[in-house]
Design an enzyme around this catalytic site. Structure first.
Site, PDB file in Angstrom:
ATOM      1  CG  ASP A   1      -0.263  -0.050   2.515  1.00  0.00           C
ATOM      2  OD1 ASP A   1       0.981  -0.033   2.542  1.00  0.00           O
ATOM      3  OD2 ASP A   1      -0.957  -0.073   3.547  1.00  0.00           O
ATOM      4  CB  SER A   2       0.192   4.643  -0.970  1.00  0.00           C
ATOM      5  OG  SER A   2      -0.884   5.061  -0.137  1.00  0.00           O
ATOM      6  N   GLY A   3       0.974   3.855   2.219  1.00  0.00           N
ATOM      7  CA  GLY A   3       1.276   4.522   3.484  1.00  0.00           C
ATOM      8  C   GLY A   3       0.199   5.531   3.849  1.00  0.00           C
ATOM      9  N   GLY A   4      -0.682   5.850   2.899  1.00  0.00           N
ATOM     10  CA  GLY A   4      -1.730   6.850   3.133  1.00  0.00           C
ATOM     11  C   GLY A   4      -2.662   6.471   4.273  1.00  0.00           C
ATOM     12  CG  PHE A   5      -5.249   2.820   6.298  1.00  0.00           C
ATOM     13  CD1 PHE A   5      -6.525   3.353   6.436  1.00  0.00           C
ATOM     14  CD2 PHE A   5      -4.833   1.861   7.211  1.00  0.00           C
ATOM     15  CE1 PHE A   5      -7.375   2.937   7.453  1.00  0.00           C
ATOM     16  CE2 PHE A   5      -5.677   1.437   8.231  1.00  0.00           C
ATOM     17  CZ  PHE A   5      -6.946   1.976   8.347  1.00  0.00           C
TER      18      PHE A   5
ATOM     19  CD  GLN B   1      -9.285   7.925   0.096  1.00  0.00           C
ATOM     20  OE1 GLN B   1     -10.291   8.044   0.773  1.00  0.00           O
ATOM     21  NE2 GLN B   1      -8.294   7.098   0.439  1.00  0.00           N
TER      22      GLN B   1
ATOM     23  N   GLY C   1     -10.465   4.729   1.843  1.00  0.00           N
ATOM     24  CA  GLY C   1     -10.953   5.777   2.730  1.00  0.00           C
ATOM     25  C   GLY C   1     -12.127   5.363   3.562  1.00  0.00           C
TER      26      GLY C   1
ATOM     27  CG  ASP D   1      -6.123  -4.853   1.819  1.00  0.00           C
ATOM     28  OD1 ASP D   1      -5.734  -4.514   2.950  1.00  0.00           O
ATOM     29  OD2 ASP D   1      -6.705  -4.071   1.051  1.00  0.00           O
TER      30      ASP D   1
ATOM     31  CB  CYS E   1     -12.946 -25.863   8.336  1.00  0.00           C
ATOM     32  SG  CYS E   1     -11.334 -25.240   7.820  1.00  0.00           S
TER      33      CYS E   1
ATOM     34  CB  CYS F   1      -7.759 -25.919   7.489  1.00  0.00           C
ATOM     35  SG  CYS F   1      -7.969 -25.738   9.272  1.00  0.00           S
TER      36      CYS F   1
ATOM     37  CB  CYS G   1     -10.731 -28.215  10.905  1.00  0.00           C
ATOM     38  SG  CYS G   1     -11.075 -26.508  11.400  1.00  0.00           S
TER      39      CYS G   1
ATOM     40  CG  HIS H   1      -9.878 -22.402  11.397  1.00  0.00           C
ATOM     41  ND1 HIS H   1     -10.594 -23.353  10.704  1.00  0.00           N
ATOM     42  CD2 HIS H   1     -10.770 -21.438  11.759  1.00  0.00           C
ATOM     43  CE1 HIS H   1     -11.868 -22.984  10.666  1.00  0.00           C
ATOM     44  NE2 HIS H   1     -11.999 -21.835  11.293  1.00  0.00           N
TER      45      HIS H   1
HETATM   46 ZN   LIG Z   1     -10.149 -25.174   9.770  1.00  0.00          ZN
END
Ligand SMILES: [Zn+2]
Length: 412
Positions: free
Chosen positions: A92-96, A234, A261, A310, A348, A350, A353, A379
């Protein structure tokens, strides 16, 4: 080297499937991009997350900027080589972070839905313009050149400009980078948001100019042909400003767009903003929704044409004992789980699990064993990536609406 192709469109909404091609591989969209803030995912390796279907990851520029770590990373040839990540990356740009240090802490608000400040008010007698000036131990001053910060770690003054943000992102060498923007608070006035928007648009042009015409030798050698940039729309919760921003950003030569934003004071505000912004952006280009990752938001945003998300939520939740299941989130601290022989989520697939009971993980969490966090992180990340896989499958089968309804029912 960079291409985004839509492979299937939903007949009843703006939802679509696509493939993003980058120098480090393909990303099938809609996709969730797990965030490795400081170049690690906190509790799970990038490789492990890849095994669960993670095709791209995000790293936060601000966290490698304020300690000058990006300079060392540059000597390694960028983030991929430094952190041994064999996958497409975003920075990201750092703006956040400008927002987090300034407005975010001043107004006591974050960005996403559960902290939408329905009843909160800006401090009396302080017009928004002045709020940028000072906050407790933090200092953030924003003007047309960029943002000046007091580093919260060591008190040193830092200056982040659009040019600097792009140069750092070029040195970090992620596949997808973002233009530098000012992220305003949900409590910012219309006047302030308008002023910040003007800056964001100027900074978008400076970002592109830096990107295409950078003469910084280290940066220039690293980025050429290896990166693509997304421009950030924005405008806060204000409809006319969002429209103005969508038009300004889409008139520039970005590879794709991000919606950033504050997205209003409620989830409905956010959906309304997406409804009016997305149709104004080039349909063929990729669209990223910054920092949003609740399950219902993902469905609502995919439906409105978002391709990428994200969010730190799945890994952060795990550290707080919160686990994603097909019946909503549960907190492993609850006493009942100490004797529960079921896996974290019965549906699930995974490894966690397949192997462990809620009882065991609940015990480890109560005893503050690091392994508990690792298991829940694995998980949660696997669960989220699997959700995206199933969203793509539902789109492919023309059953997105049915899958959305089915999944969200569990979350009631
Ligand atoms: Zn799981």
């Amino acid at each position: 080297m960079f291409q985004f192709r839509i492979t299937k469109k939903d007949k009843k909404s703006r939802a679509r499937m696509g493939v993003l091609r980058t120098p480090h591989g393909a990303v099938h969209t809609p996709a969730f991009v797990p965030v490795g803030t400081k170049a690690a995912l906190r509790g799970i390796s990038f490789d492990r997350a890849k095994q669960y279907g993670g095709e791209m990851f995000m790293v936060n520029t601000y966290h490698l900027f304020h300690n000058e770590r990006y300079k060392i990373i540059g000597k390694f040839g960028g983030l991929h080589a430094y952190a041994k990540i064999d996958a497409p990356l975003m920075t990201d740009s750092g703006g956040f972070q400008v927002f987090s240090l300034g407005f975010g802490s001043e107004h006591g608000v974050g960005k996403i839905a559960d902290i939408f400040p329905v009843s909160a008010k800006a401090p009396a007698g302080r017009p928004s313009e002045k709020i940028t000036e000072y906050r407790g131990n933090n200092f953030v001053k924003i003007d047309d050149t960029g943002a000046t910060f007091k580093n919260p770690v060591n008190g040193q003054m830092l200056w982040l400009t659009p040019k600097k943000s792009i140069e750092i992102q070029q040195i970090l060498g992620a596949d997808i980078i973002f233009s530098f923007d000012e992220c305003t608070s949900p409590l910012s006035s219309y006047e302030y948001t308008k002023k910040a928007l003007k800056r964001t648009h100027t900074w978008a042009e400076v970002s592109l100019k830096t990107f295409y015409g950078n003469k910084h030798p280290a940066a220039a050698a690293l980025w050429r042909g290896k990166q693509a940039m997304l421009g950030i729309v924005q405008g806060g919760e204000y409809e006319d400003l969002r429209k103005e921003s969508a038009q300004a950003i889409s008139s520039l030569s970005f590879f794709g767009y991000a919606i950033g934003g504050s997205l209003g004071k409620s989830k409905n505000d956010m959906y309304r903003i997406l409804d009016l912004t997305i149709p104004l952006l080039d349909e063929k280009k990729i669209k990223h929704l910054l920092g949003i990752g609740e399950v219902d938001d993902i469905f609502e945003s995919v439906e409105r044409g978002i391709d990428l998300f994200d969010c730190v939520a799945p890994t952060r939740w795990a550290r707080h004992g919160s686990v994603l299941t097909s019946k909503g989130r549960i907190n492993i601290r609850n006493k009942q789980f100490l004797i529960d022989k079921k896996p974290l989520d019965i549906h699930c697939a995974c490894t966690v699990c397949k192997t462990y009971s809620r009882a065991y993980i609940s015990h480890l969490y109560r005893e503050k064993e690091v392994y508990a966090i690792m298991l829940m992180t694995e998980h949660n990340v696997a669960w989220m990536l699997d959700l995206m896989r199933r969203i793509r499958l539902s789109l492919k089968a023309g059953e997105f609406q049915k899958f959305k309804k089915q999944t969200l029912q569990g979350f009631q």
